[in-house]
Design a protein around this motif. Structure first.
Motif, short mmCIF file in Angstrom:
data_model
loop_
_atom_site.label_atom_id
_atom_site.label_comp_id
_atom_site.label_asym_id
_atom_site.label_seq_id
_atom_site.Cartn_x
_atom_site.Cartn_y
_atom_site.Cartn_z
N ASP A 15 39.45 33.65 38.31
CA ASP A 15 39.93 34.36 39.13
C ASP A 15 40.93 34.29 40.17
OD1 ASP A 15 38.48 36.61 38.00
OD2 ASP A 15 36.69 36.38 39.52
N GLY A 16 41.38 32.73 40.14
CA GLY A 16 42.18 32.05 41.05
C GLY A 16 43.42 32.07 40.23
N GLY A 28 44.01 37.47 38.54
CA GLY A 28 44.30 36.77 39.71
C GLY A 28 44.29 37.39 40.93
N ALA A 29 44.25 36.68 42.08
CA ALA A 29 44.06 37.16 43.58
C ALA A 29 45.31 37.98 43.81
CB ALA A 29 43.59 36.06 44.58
N PHE A 30 46.57 37.62 43.30
CA PHE A 30 47.82 37.92 43.55
C PHE A 30 48.63 38.64 42.58
CE2 PHE A 30 46.45 34.41 46.03
CZ PHE A 30 46.45 34.92 47.42
N GLY A 31 47.99 38.63 41.39
CA GLY A 31 48.70 39.21 40.12
C GLY A 31 47.94 38.83 38.97
N SER A 65 38.48 29.28 41.62
CA SER A 65 39.35 27.94 41.71
C SER A 65 38.95 26.85 41.07
CB SER A 65 39.66 27.74 43.11
OG SER A 65 38.56 27.64 43.78
N ALA A 66 38.06 26.54 40.19
CA ALA A 66 37.62 25.39 39.46
C ALA A 66 37.47 25.89 37.99
CB ALA A 66 36.69 24.77 40.26
N PHE A 67 37.22 24.78 36.98
CA PHE A 67 36.53 25.09 35.63
C PHE A 67 35.59 23.88 35.66
CE2 PHE A 67 40.83 26.78 35.29
CZ PHE A 67 40.64 27.91 34.52
N GLN A 120 40.50 33.82 49.06
CA GLN A 120 40.04 34.67 48.10
C GLN A 120 39.51 35.94 48.62
OE1 GLN A 120 40.31 34.12 44.71
NE2 GLN A 120 41.51 32.21 45.24
N ASP A 121 39.19 37.05 47.85
CA ASP A 121 38.64 38.34 48.19
C ASP A 121 37.52 38.25 49.25
OD1 ASP A 121 39.19 39.81 44.97
OD2 ASP A 121 40.71 39.25 46.52
#
Length: 676
Positions: free
Chosen positions: A459-460, A415-418, A82-84, A569-570
């Motif tokens: 991945d977010g 992504g976690a949802f798509g 969730s960050a860069f 997250q997972d």
């Protein structure tokens, strides 16, 4: 007294810069960059050493007529869930995204100088500096706090990461580890004391989700971490000799030996047991992995697979076609092989990309393939693109097909949802498709996506594009992603407390807390202007992370919500059985999105049934029953009493962990959520 310094680029272009003896080297660098018309870089002296920007001209012992080289490094971007974090040309770092998970580097900003490389766990970053020291930030328990080993982090050459721990290789071949050592009764690799005396002359390290494997100079291997994820190789230790390379899936390792044979260990059902195909594993050239299976290319161009049958481990249906295979690409549940004639063969879960029959006639002269979790995108020789798989993960590019011409490269966001794809075309513009909330819709920043040099994803559900002028453009899961994450988190909390032996009052309290959090997220989302952000990275401010400055004032609750959203997250799966064809749903993507949480709850088995079906400790990452019960009680109590104020710095290390107790879907539920 002033001096004239000659500053030269590697191309040979030179500019003369006047400076006073009490001017800083940093001031000279900025003047030289302006004169040469280039972005940030580092000044090197005649010996090739970096000149400290904080030094004065006098202290740096620079004299009139001296020559310096301005070295411009290509911007490097790293992402976690969730960050860069981006390394700029001058070796400084700019960060953005979830503040608790690494998006805020202000606490270590003064240390982030002359950074050479950055590595990431799910919720933290670790940067190697030019002097071999390491700077970390993010969630403390997930690698963001290295103070317990800081005095050991010297002359570090490389860092590897599992989901929640780091392992650093030093110049003398020894290893230093830190991060999550134990969560839910499971090792994550942050604690290597049991094998520390064996970790000498280490050449390279690979990682599964929760374990590490180090190849030593003599070709032997040392492992540590969660045994169910490959942290225990004792059963094959005598076979691990002359190891050349190690490949990993989330649950197991596969090592290629010098004679071309293969040794595996880890979770037996997910690739850790190759006994059924051992006699075929000869002259192996390379190995690829889905989340639950392995595929090896042999010297004659044939392929051998093992692991979860429905997720790529069984290629028998296409075995006759797998000849002259040049490369293999993997989604979460599917493999796609490119043959010598440029055609493609795929296998695994049909609805997630294994069935390419609809585009088979178009898959000719394929140059490269990219994958999300459940879809593929192939670049053909003429620069056009062919896609297949789940539409919600980028398997349908029909809406942008006329724009996909002269495509140079494709990047994917799992992504976690798509999932989504982003293609850089020949003129430097970008075309995106897939789940809009996971980066498939870049319309909010489309006008800024020009002269794009590279793209990175998290991945977010976020993309970050680097332009040729040093500007970053980001888009993806800022609004919808957070909303979906909260919906999933709410249902996960409900499912967790429903199966726990607690009073109705406690259950209701936790449900209300989760529901309130979801509502808060929705309110925050509604107040956001858009999901796109343009970040000027040439002169970052140490007080604020770049993209956050762009969105400053949008909503005071945004940072708190983003920190909590990372919790969705997972988490380690609770069942040893991967999804099979019989368990997969084929509902439309939009309907699945609305009902994913409800379906997950329906499939949640009662606690007593789970104990009978899967004894404690059988599944990867599953804790013993008593430990799980104790942790669950503590977390429920904590959730009930949790205040609604923004998270304080000292509580950052609890951000992901608190939700992992609540959001721990099994592999079947995880796979259905991927398709949602």
């Amino acid at each position: 007294m002033s001096v004239k310094l000659n500053v030269t680029l590697l191309s040979g272009k030179t500019a003369s810069v006047q400076a006073e003896l009490d001017d800083t080297v940093e001031a000279v660098r900025i003047r030289a960059q302006a004169a040469l018309g280039v972005g940030n870089g580092r000044l090197l002296n005649s010996c090739g050493n970096v000149v400290d920007g904080c030094s004065t001209i006098l202290d740096a012992r620079l004299h009139d007529g001296d020559s310096l080289t301005l070295h411009i490094n290509r911007v490097q971007v790293q992402a976690n869930s969730s960050a860069f974090a981006a390394i700029l040309g001058d070796g400084s770092v700019v960060t953005w995204g979830n503040p608790a998970c690494g998006g805020d580097r202000s606490a270590v900003q003064d240390q982030l100088k002359n950074v050479q490389q950055i590595q990431a766990t799910d919720y933290a970053f670790a940067a190697i500096l030019g002097d071999g020291s390491v700077v970390t930030w993010g969630v403390p328990s997930d690698g963001g706090d290295s103070k317990t080993v800081q005095d050991q982090l010297k002359n570090v050459q490389h860092i590897q990461a599992s989901r929640r721990a780091f392992a650093a290789i030093r110049g003398d071949g020894s290893v230093v580890t830190w991060g999550e050592a134990d969560i839910w009764g499971t090792e994550h690799g942050g604690y290597s004391s049991a094998v520390q005396d064996q970790l000498t002359n280490v050449l390279q390290i690979q990682a599964t989700d929760s374990a590490f494997a180090a190849i030593l100079r003599d070709g032997s291997v040392v492992t540590w971490g969660d045994p169910a994820h490959g942290g225990d190789s004792s059963s094959v230790q005598d076979q691990l000799k002359n190891v050349q390379h190690i490949q990993a899936c989330p649950y197991a390792f596969a090592a290629i030996l010098g004679d071309g044979s293969v040794v595996t260990w880890g979770h037996a059902d997910f690739g850790g047991d190759r006994s059924a195909v051992q006699h075929q594993l000869k002259n192996v050239q390379q190995i690829q992995a889905t989340d639950y299976a392995f595929a090896a290319i042999l010297g004659d161009g044939s392929v051998v697979t093992w692991g979860s049958a429905d997720n790529g481990g069984d290629s028998s249906a296409v075995q006759g076609q797998l000849k002259n295979v040049q490369q293999i690409h993997a989604g979460a549940y599917v493999f796609a092989a490119v043959l010598g004639d440029g055609s493609v063969v795929s296998w695994g879960t049909a609805m997630y990309g294994a069935d390419s029959s609809a585009v088979l006639a178009e898959l000719k002269n394929v140059q490269q393939i990219q994958a999300t979790k459940c879809a593929f995108a192939a670049i053909l020789g003429d620069g056009s693109v062919v896609t297949w798989g789940d539409a919600g993960h980028g398997g349908d590019s029909s809406a942008v097909q006329d724009q996909l011409k002269n495509v140079q490269q494709i990047h994917s966001c799992r992504g976690a949802f798509g999932g989504a794809f982003a293609a850089i075309v020949g003129d430097g513009s970008v075309v995106t498709w897939g789940d809009a909330d996971q980066g498939g819709d870049s319309s909010a920043v489309q006008d800024h996506l020009t002269n794009v040099q590279q793209i990175q994803s998290s991945d977010g559900g976020h993309f970050a594009a680097t332009l040729d002028d040093g500007v970053f453009v980001t888009w993806g899961a800022v609004s919808g992603g957070i909303s979906n994450a909260y919906a999933a988190a709410t249902e996960s909390v409900n499912a967790a407390v429903a199966s726990a032996p607690n009073t109705e009052q406690v259950v209701d309290s936790v449900k209300n807390a989760a529901s309130g959090a979801a509502g808060k997220a929705q309110e925050m989302v509604a107040s956001m202007p858009n999901s796109g952000q343009v970040v000027e990275a040439t002169n970052p401010s140490p007080e604020t992370t770049a993209p956050e400055a762009a969105a400053e004032g949008a909503n005071p609750a945004a940072e708190e919500t983003k920190a909590e959203a990372a919790a969705a997250q997972d988490a380690p799966p609770e069942t040893t059985e991967p999804p099979t064809e019989e368990t997969k749903e084929d509902a439309p993507a939009e309907e699945k999105k609305e009902e994913a949480a409800a379906e997950e709850k329906k499939e949640e088995a009662p606690a007593e049934e789970k104990k009978e079906e899967a004894p404690a400790g059988d599944a990867p990452g599953e804790p013993p029953a008593e430990a799980a019960a104790e942790k669950k009680e503590e977390e429920i109590a904590g959730a009930t009493a949790a205040p609604a104020e923004p998270a304080q710095a000292e509580a950052k290390d609890e951000v992901p962990d608190a939700a992992n107790a609540a959001a721990a879907p099994g592999v079947e539920e995880k796979k259905e959520a991927d398709a949602a």
